[in-house]
Design a protein around this motif. Structure first.
Motif, short mmCIF file in Angstrom:
data_model
loop_
_atom_site.label_atom_id
_atom_site.label_comp_id
_atom_site.label_asym_id
_atom_site.label_seq_id
_atom_site.Cartn_x
_atom_site.Cartn_y
_atom_site.Cartn_z
N PRO A 100 0.06 -5.35 -0.45
CA PRO A 100 0.09 -5.35 1.02
C PRO A 100 -0.10 -6.76 1.56
O PRO A 100 -0.64 -7.65 0.88
CB PRO A 100 -1.09 -4.44 1.39
N ASP A 101 0.32 -6.98 2.77
CA ASP A 101 0.27 -8.31 3.37
C ASP A 101 -1.13 -8.91 3.34
O ASP A 101 -1.29 -10.12 3.10
CB ASP A 101 0.77 -8.27 4.81
N ASP A 102 -2.15 -8.08 3.53
CA ASP A 102 -3.51 -8.62 3.59
C ASP A 102 -4.06 -8.98 2.21
O ASP A 102 -5.16 -9.53 2.11
CB ASP A 102 -4.45 -7.64 4.29
N ARG A 104 -1.85 -10.54 -0.18
CA ARG A 104 -0.93 -11.48 -0.80
C ARG A 104 -1.55 -12.86 -1.02
O ARG A 104 -1.34 -13.49 -2.07
CB ARG A 104 0.34 -11.59 0.04
N GLU A 105 -2.32 -13.34 -0.09
CA GLU A 105 -2.90 -14.67 -0.25
C GLU A 105 -3.89 -14.69 -1.42
O GLU A 105 -3.94 -15.65 -2.20
CB GLU A 105 -3.59 -15.11 1.04
#
Length: 603
Positions: A100-102, A104-105
């Motif tokens: 999920p986008d949250d 990825r980092e």
């Protein structure tokens, strides 16, 4: 951290990235050695390996949830017994991991830790797989160095292909361009000396044994060939070499994927064709331009994203050029120049083929294309639907099947009963990478092609291949096209004409108690025809006395027309027992001695 874990941390080997960097710095001129590096100081594989399914489950557990630090993943893999045997499964598991986008980092940060500080193959594999999905330009130096480990090359190149296609190609060539003749070019590509690159490209041997389609593509990418050609617009040796690299990229023997994924393919076609008038009219250059025309007419070159009308325009310009007297007047070749004689004959037979029949929408078109014999290009039955070649578009894992199979056996004819036909097979065999099938059936005044079967994914992709639609053709038009293709012998080598003669007159062999085997141009020496047949007493009447002995008859090219050579071979079969001039090539020694023949030495 437990006391044991603290002790383990103190004894960890150096990071694999640091190991590779050290070896690279110690290499002559900072250029990696042939075949890259191997991973050293890795844990020995466990004596009782996990089953494949157990390993998959263990890897999923190790990755769920993704840890914040690389040390945790190292410990998880070590506890589960992960070793180099599991690296491919780790790569697959990371590729399928939901991100999920949250998250990825954090996943990108973990990937960087693993690639920079990872000490084991499984850990670094996980890091590289994360950077395939999440890598950024700052990761390029680390990916380039780790890619020199043979265990990591393909994964690192996958990540680099997204970030820096030139660097990806240089790393790939450093490890996989293993022919000694390619090493001078690889060295200058690694150092980036543009002038030396131009010199070595021109000196590069262009024979198929040196240049597979992938090697050709990677060289073009690593050299930034389109830019190089623009910087040297009047350099005809470089222009000729560029044409040869394009031909090799489009070679169908191993599938056309390399041409189709090469981003500068259209630019190179444009450059080579528009400047072709600068080239001297040699046989080699004529063969290059004709091969490009064949590919643009009915091969994988058709599938590139051409601007409207541009492909046809370039083809027409090539057709006009090759029809000019200085190109059309092929030089005479000495009897000793077998490859040149072969090539000149091929050009005479094939020279106008790509310029003759424009595609008609909604109509099936069958093109038998015999490629350059000096390049050992296959003879294909190229099938085009709406002007687009079926095999490279729908399968792309090897050439279309030969006319010996599809046309001589009448497999493309449409009957009232459905017939499944194999149009192409992967170059590595169907059992490995699949094949392309279609079911053909007559339906009233139409012919239907439907129920396609092909590999579930296209080459280089994990995405499912889309379903293929049914095609319908006017039956009269369809039958006429298949009949035309079946009776067209303009492309044929003597081998096919001899085979056709023996199909029509089987008594030429049966009178000698012999039966036809395979017949083809010689693989090692395409300037010959190889005729094989079996022999056993009574075989001609269908009642052989024991297992047949196999014979091989090599028919040399005498320089006359192929029709004359085939007719001469058939006349000899009618008058002389082929066992008197053929050689035993199969069976067994006891059977040969029983029938009065010598067994070949060394067999």
């Amino acid at each position: 951290m437990s006391a044991q874990e603290e002790r383990d941390a103190l004894t960890l080997p150096p990071a694999l990235y640091d190991q590779a960097l050290h070896v690279l710095r110690d290499s002559p001129d900072g250029v990696p050695p042939l075949r890259g590096f191997s991973i050293s100081q890795q844990p020995e594989p466990s004596e009782i390996p996990l089953s494949r399914e157990a390993a998959r489950s263990a890897i999923r557990d190790a990755l769920n949830p993704l840890p914040d630090d690389s040390a945790t993943l190292h410990r998880r893999f070590a506890r589960l017994g992960m070793d180099r045997r599991h690296m491919r499964l780790i790569r697959s598991a990371v590729a399928d991991l939901p991100l999920p986008d949250d998250q990825r980092e954090a996943a990108r940060s973990l990937g960087r830790q693993l690639t920079r500080t990872g000490t084991t193959g499984p850990a670094v594999t996980a890091g590289l797989a994360l950077l395939v999905r999440l890598g950024e330009p700052e990761d390029i130096p680390y990916l380039s160095v780790l890619g020199l480990f043979r265990d990591f090359t393909l994964l690192a190149v996958d990540a680099l292909d997204i970030l820096d296609r030139r660097r990806a190609a240089v790393v790939w060539l450093a490890v996989y361009a293993r022919r000694a003749e390619l090493r001078p070019l690889v060295r200058v590509l690694w150092t980036g000396d543009r002038q030396a690159i131009c010199t070595e490209l021109v000196a590069l041997p262009a024979e198929p044994r040196f240049l597979s389609s992938t090697v050709a593509r990677r060289i073009a990418e690593a050299a930034r060939l389109a830019d190089l050609l623009d910087q040297h617009p009047s350099d005809t040796p470089l222009l000729a070499r560029t044409g040869r690299l394009l031909v090799r990229m489009g070679c169908s023997r191993y599938g056309p994927t390399d041409l189709l994924v090469y981003r500068e393919a259209l630019t190179l076609y444009e450059s080579v064709v528009t400047r072709a008038r600068l080239l001297p009219p040699t046989l080699d250059n004529h063969a290059t331009l004709l091969s490009l025309a064949l590919d643009m007419s009915s091969g994988s070159g058709v599938l590139l994203d051409w601007p409207p009308g541009r492909r046809v325009s370039l083809l027409e310009s090539l057709g006009r050029l090759l029809a000019e007297p200085r190109w059309a007047s092929l030089p005479d070749t000495d009897a000793g120049e077998a490859h040149q004689r072969l090539r000149a004959g091929w050009i005479r037979r094939t020279g106008r083929q790509p310029f003759g029949r424009p595609a008609t929408p909604g109509v099936l078109r069958v093109e038998v294309v015999a490629g350059d014999p000096v390049d050992r290009a296959p003879v294909e039955t190229r099938i085009l639907l709406d002007g687009r070649p079926v095999v490279p578009e729908f399968c792309a894992r090897g050439p279309a099947n030969s006319p010996d199979f599809l046309l001589d056996e009448g497999l493309l004819r449409a009957g009232s009963e459905p017939s499944e036909v194999q149009l192409a097979e992967a170059y590595c065999t169907e059992g490995c990478c699949g094949a392309l099938y279609v079911t053909i059936q007559r339906d009233g005044d139409q012919v239907v092609w439907e129920n396609w079967r092909r590999p579930s994914t296209m080459p280089g992709s994990r995405e499912p291949a889309p379903e293929l639609a049914a095609y319908r053709f006017d039956a009269v038009v369809y039958d006429a096209e298949i009949a035309r293709a079946e009776t067209d012998h303009s492309w044929s080598w003597p081998a096919r004409l001899i085979k056709a003669g023996l199909v029509e007159q089987p008594d030429l062999l049966s009178r000698w108690d012999a039966k036809r085997g395979w017949i083809s141009s010689g693989f090692e020496d395409p300037d010959t025809t190889v005729v094989t047949f079996g022999y056993a007493p009574g075989l001609g009447s269908g009642k052989p006395d024991g297992i047949p002995l196999q014979f091989r008859w090599v028919v040399p090219d005498d320089g006359t027309a192929r029709e004359a050579q085939a007719a001469a071979a058939l006349r000899r079969l009618a008058k002389e027992d082929p066992k008197t001039y053929g050689q035993v090539c199969g069976g067994n020694r006891e059977r040969a001695e029983e029938l009065g023949f010598s067994w070949p030495e060394g067999a």
